[in-house]
Write a protein that holds these residues in place. Structure first.
Motif, short mmCIF file in Angstrom:
data_model
loop_
_atom_site.label_atom_id
_atom_site.label_comp_id
_atom_site.label_asym_id
_atom_site.label_seq_id
_atom_site.Cartn_x
_atom_site.Cartn_y
_atom_site.Cartn_z
N TRP A 95 -1.93 7.48 -4.23
CA TRP A 95 -1.78 7.77 -2.80
C TRP A 95 -0.48 7.25 -2.22
O TRP A 95 -0.16 7.56 -1.08
CB TRP A 95 -2.95 7.19 -2.01
CG TRP A 95 -2.99 5.70 -2.03
CD1 TRP A 95 -3.57 4.92 -2.99
CD2 TRP A 95 -2.41 4.80 -1.08
NE1 TRP A 95 -3.39 3.60 -2.69
CE2 TRP A 95 -2.69 3.49 -1.53
CE3 TRP A 95 -1.69 4.97 0.10
CZ2 TRP A 95 -2.26 2.35 -0.85
CZ3 TRP A 95 -1.27 3.83 0.78
CH2 TRP A 95 -1.56 2.54 0.30
N MET A 96 0.26 6.44 -2.98
CA MET A 96 1.44 5.79 -2.43
C MET A 96 2.59 6.78 -2.27
O MET A 96 3.73 6.49 -2.59
CB MET A 96 1.86 4.63 -3.31
CG MET A 96 0.86 3.48 -3.33
SD MET A 96 0.55 2.76 -1.69
CE MET A 96 2.14 1.94 -1.41
N GLY A 151 5.39 8.66 -0.34
CA GLY A 151 6.24 8.09 0.70
C GLY A 151 5.97 8.69 2.06
O GLY A 151 6.22 9.88 2.26
N PRO A 152 5.45 7.90 2.98
CA PRO A 152 5.29 8.45 4.32
C PRO A 152 6.65 8.51 5.00
O PRO A 152 7.49 7.64 4.85
CB PRO A 152 4.40 7.43 5.01
CG PRO A 152 4.63 6.15 4.28
CD PRO A 152 5.08 6.50 2.88
N THR A 209 6.87 8.66 8.19
CA THR A 209 6.71 8.02 9.48
C THR A 209 5.95 6.72 9.26
O THR A 209 5.73 6.30 8.14
CB THR A 209 5.86 8.92 10.40
OG1 THR A 209 4.54 8.93 9.88
CG2 THR A 209 6.41 10.33 10.43
N SER A 213 8.20 9.17 -4.49
CA SER A 213 9.59 8.96 -4.85
C SER A 213 9.72 7.70 -5.70
O SER A 213 10.79 7.15 -5.84
CB SER A 213 10.43 8.82 -3.58
OG SER A 213 9.92 7.78 -2.78
N LEU A 214 8.61 7.25 -6.23
CA LEU A 214 8.60 6.01 -7.00
C LEU A 214 9.58 6.10 -8.18
O LEU A 214 9.46 6.97 -9.03
CB LEU A 214 7.18 5.77 -7.52
CG LEU A 214 6.92 4.49 -8.31
CD1 LEU A 214 7.35 3.28 -7.52
CD2 LEU A 214 5.45 4.40 -8.64
#
Lengths: 318, 318, 318
Positions: free
Chosen positions: A41-42, A44-45, A47, A173-174
């Motif tokens: 779920w990580m 990239g937000p 906002t 974008s990890l």
């Protein structure tokens, strides 16, 4: 009889529902992370919002909404098909779930029958997730119900078409989570082993509003029976190691909880690549996977150790 | 080799990052409270916002962002220095973390080397927390890398100057939490003993996105190895009893996880006052503390029981 | 002596407080659900807000605010009366709690005394919850305090009048959760059995900011003592099966934690209907219940197994 429908209460075409909407919160997201450690779920937000909710967290909380109107009197959860996450759901959105009866078949014993339902999870008018499942539901009486002499089994797709998959969430974008290549026949053993503790599986199960007493009862000789959804989520979290660029499970073609899991068991997960769906330019759109989970040993599809066998489409960022 | 950098991938001056931003939520705050019971964060909010995030919760979640680009292939986490919380961070803010390589030293074995990085945690353009840590990272190959013949060790301050401490959060107004006096040489034994359960330390560790398998593997004979950050947080929570007016850890001068902790162990915490920094009017600005944690007995710096030795500045409300 | 008031510090009419406000968050709600599985709070929100906070979650978090100014030096929590939830509280509201001393009685031993307080929980200027409790608090010295020769015991109502009950939350619309009928003398055995795990009761207790060390200390021979509020919440969650249309506990007439509970114990819950309060049209306004909890066996009011005996008003949707 637990409050909730028995086999006689289901009619073909009937739409069942009534559970109040549930808002997905950042508390739910934090708990799911603490339970599973799943980093999918990580994404990239852009906002300051917490971002999309993990597709399996969405599934568990929606599934809990169907228990009172589908499976409060279930004897067994038999299978899943045609499960599609149509679009990502964000923290703050409220989900409502209803279920349409699409198949019925009384069992010879006269004590129960099989009910097929298609459940739809909505945010407002949008269907964000849907699935078919079939469950064995007990009857109130044992007299045969004549109109069930012609059982109705729905036609179900053997697999979801990759062109029917929903909108993926924004890509992660990890660093280092670049797409690897996958080929049908590949087998990936996931190193994470999960020892199931009583405290964790119970909290997970309560949080999903699954209150089946069998998951909480235990004696010194018999540990508690683990909710199948917990096994699903823990194995999927373990599978992250093979799919660091994944954006989350996109569809389930079929799924079975083949054998029970108890508190104290250790789960082993393995993924087999069934198919790779490519875009015209050769980039991977989705990977069809078979996730096998073994109880206290590596899963062997020919042996007795498999507790979960899940055939699904995985989206990976390009 | 786990996905992530090996020793050969680090260059002096290189800036490494790439983890997506993580929004700090009220779910994270509630979980941290359930894990630790640490009441330090209960600073009185003026508004209906949940208020500042506990400095150690901020640290753990930011640390998790550095694992993929710094320590995915670490053999050991050797130490910390120059850690400063520059300003409080509020629920709803998103943190991003990158790390600059400031030192490199290949080990004689040719199998690994030591990497020093300065990690910076940002909210937008503000650096809200920064630290130096050094880790032993394994190499991909064993051939000596010639340009490492001259190892570079960074100059590190023996201690953070109290004038360099960041903005403290708003002061707590808890009745009875008045400042006591502290003098160098004072020793405070904290009555809280923490028995580490498997369920709690694993949930804490997953929530911090630390997925090192060693914290989850266990056998009937060998309980799971506890994440050092859990020990740090539990001991810091226990130390509240000696600092009821504290506003939260402000800087770490040095820190070492001296020995491993396992599920089932009991932690004992003690604080020694190293120095008291006063304003011109004699009021205390900060107290320099040494937090010692013992495994299954009171910590004895000359003995074998110390598992954590932390030299830090504590801010106390006046 | 723990920081906090001793018996000598209490004066009749004194208002004690000082704990910073605590904002109720969706993180708190998610955790309470994971701890208890209590579905009462799932009242249908009209909007995308998470909705009202469970009345017992509100109570625990407010109770935690009174510990520093009332019971930090308590030897025993003796009883409750006149507890009323005046109106539902929503996620995002901040609570503050103060306590007025309404009774004092020194014990013959000279070592301690009984303090009666009325605690009020406020959101802004609204009192949203209030209760009377009495606790045995130890003295700083043992010399008799002459002005206590005339003990003052407050007049307490034997029961809260049903006309004094507060605003109920919006009614649940859960299908199948229709009101059943209740009659005085009915006994409802709740099938849910709760085995208390160390990890769960400790996390629950820390989250409520109850840091009494007795709930965390354990040895191989002596498991940790469970916070009475945990027993209360788990039994109330189990009682849901008898009250699927309930909108939440509305008032407590009297309550006692009769015997201790330890980690590893199994809780059994039973409800006895004491009275049914009806509106003019015969519809049920509230049901007066006695919730009995047994330790490791069904509760027997004449026997030794009862650990909690709670007399309260339950609101049920019509």
């Amino acid at each position: 009889v637990t409050p909730g429908p028995c086999f006689e209460d289901f009619d073909l075409g009937q739409v069942r529902g009534g559970h109040p909407p549930r808002v997905l919160t950042s508390g739910d997201v934090a708990l799911y992370l603490a339970f599973t450690g799943d980093r999918t779920w990580m994404v990239g937000p852009d906002t300051h919002q917490p971002g999309p909710v993990h597709p399996l967290l969405l599934f568990h909380l929606a599934f809990g909404q169907t228990v009172p109107h589908v499976s409060a009197n279930a004897r067994a959860n038999l299978g899943y098909a045609e499960m599609i996450w149509h679009r990502p759901v964000e923290v703050g959105e409220a989900i409502s779930t209803d279920s349409t009866v699409i198949g019925l078949k009384e069992n010879r014993s006269g004590k129960d029958g099989i009910v097929w339902v298609r459940s739809r999870v909505r945010v407002g008018d949008d269907v964000v997730l849907s699935w078919v499942r079939w469950v064995m539901v007990r009857k109130q009486g044992t007299a045969r119900t004549p109109w069930f002499k012609d059982p109705v089994r729905p036609d179900l797709a053997a697999a979801v078409s990759p062109t029917a998959l929903g909108t993926p969430p924004r890509a992660p974008s990890l660093e280092g989570a670049r797409q690897r290549d996958y080929a049908p026949g590949d087998t990936i053993d996931h190193p994470a082993r999960t020892v199931v503790t009583t405290a964790e599986h119970r909290m997970f199960t309560r949080h999903a509003l699954n209150n089946a007493q069998v998951h909480f009862d235990e004696t010194p000789d018999r540990p508690s029976l683990v909710y199948g959804g917990y096994v699903w989520s823990m194995a999927y979290a373990a599978a992250y190691s093979g799919f660091p660029a994944r954006t989350g499970i996109a569809a389930v073609n079929s799924g079975q909880h083949a054998r029970p899991v108890f508190a104290g068991d250790t789960l082993y997960a393995q993924t087999r690549i069934l198919a790779v769906d490519r875009l015209d330019d050769g980039a991977i759109r989705a990977v069809r996977c078979r996730l096998l989970v073994g109880r206290n040993q590596a899963p062997d599809p020919q042996g007795e150790s498999v507790v979960l066998d899940l055939d699904f489409w995985e989206r990976v960022a390009t």
